[in-house]
Write a protein that holds these residues in place. Structure first.
Motif, PDB file in Angstrom:
ATOM      1  N   THR A  94     -85.306  25.561 -40.343  1.00  0.00           N
ATOM      2  CA  THR A  94     -84.885  26.908 -39.978  1.00  0.00           C
ATOM      3  C   THR A  94     -84.623  27.701 -41.241  1.00  0.00           C
ATOM      4  N   GLN A  96     -95.989  28.956 -39.464  1.00  0.00           N
ATOM      5  CA  GLN A  96     -96.342  27.824 -40.325  1.00  0.00           C
ATOM      6  C   GLN A  96     -96.544  28.321 -41.740  1.00  0.00           C
ATOM      7  N   THR A 105     -88.676  28.159 -38.460  1.00  0.00           N
ATOM      8  CA  THR A 105     -88.112  29.006 -37.412  1.00  0.00           C
ATOM      9  C   THR A 105     -87.252  30.091 -38.049  1.00  0.00           C
ATOM     10  N   ASP A 124     -93.487  24.002 -39.944  1.00  0.00           N
ATOM     11  CA  ASP A 124     -93.031  24.986 -38.976  1.00  0.00           C
ATOM     12  C   ASP A 124     -91.660  25.496 -39.405  1.00  0.00           C
ATOM     13  N   CYS A 133     -85.706  27.551 -46.451  1.00  0.00           N
ATOM     14  CA  CYS A 133     -84.832  26.714 -45.618  1.00  0.00           C
ATOM     15  C   CYS A 133     -83.715  26.044 -46.407  1.00  0.00           C
ATOM     16  N   GLN A 136     -84.518  32.616 -37.001  1.00  0.00           N
ATOM     17  CA  GLN A 136     -83.588  32.952 -35.926  1.00  0.00           C
ATOM     18  C   GLN A 136     -82.941  34.316 -36.124  1.00  0.00           C
ATOM     19  N   THR A 179     -91.401  31.243 -34.700  1.00  0.00           N
ATOM     20  CA  THR A 179     -91.795  30.148 -35.591  1.00  0.00           C
ATOM     21  C   THR A 179     -93.143  30.459 -36.209  1.00  0.00           C
ATOM     22  N   ALA A 190     -90.312  20.456 -39.902  1.00  0.00           N
ATOM     23  CA  ALA A 190     -89.838  21.749 -39.419  1.00  0.00           C
ATOM     24  C   ALA A 190     -88.468  22.029 -40.019  1.00  0.00           C
TER      25      ALA A 190
END
Length: 112
Positions: free
Chosen positions: A91, A62, A33, A31, A72, A35, A60, A89
């Motif tokens: 970000t 996958q 995210t 996952d 990330c 932002q 979010t 997960a």
């Protein structure tokens, strides 16, 4: 002839990447995210960016472990270990074409 075979085998073994880093980059989804939608500006068209801006951010999606590690800023090993102990997960701190395609497919359902 025997020395040649042994030397060739040693050379092949030295040129082979280490197998000890047994990371499965395709063995699951992470996952991710997003932002800040602006990280996808270079990868989506104006209509897609506008549609994404209309969604409640953060969003979010996958993605495969390798893509998640790339966007990330973490290693694939860290994410793979997280997958073993639970859900992985992170970000996104940067965009990529693969992340943009996942956002488009999973959230926008638009053709580019």
């Amino acid at each position: 002839m025997r020395k040649f075979v042994i030397a060739a085998a040693a050379l092949a073994a030295a040129a082979t990447p280490a197998v000890a880093q047994n990371v499965d980059l395709s063995g699951g989804l992470v996952d991710v995210t997003v932002q800040d939608v602006s990280i996808l500006n270079d990868f989506l068209n104006d209509t897609q960016i506008a549609a994404l801006n209309n969604l409640n951010v953060p969003v979010t999606v996958q993605v495969p472990v390798g893509v998640a590690a790339n966007v990330c800023g973490v290693t694939a090993n860290v994410l793979a270990q997280s997958k073993k102990t639970g859900d992985a997960a992170c970000t996104a701190t940067s965009g990529s074409n693969a992340l943009a395609q996942s956002v488009n497919k999973q959230l926008l359902s638009q053709k580019k």
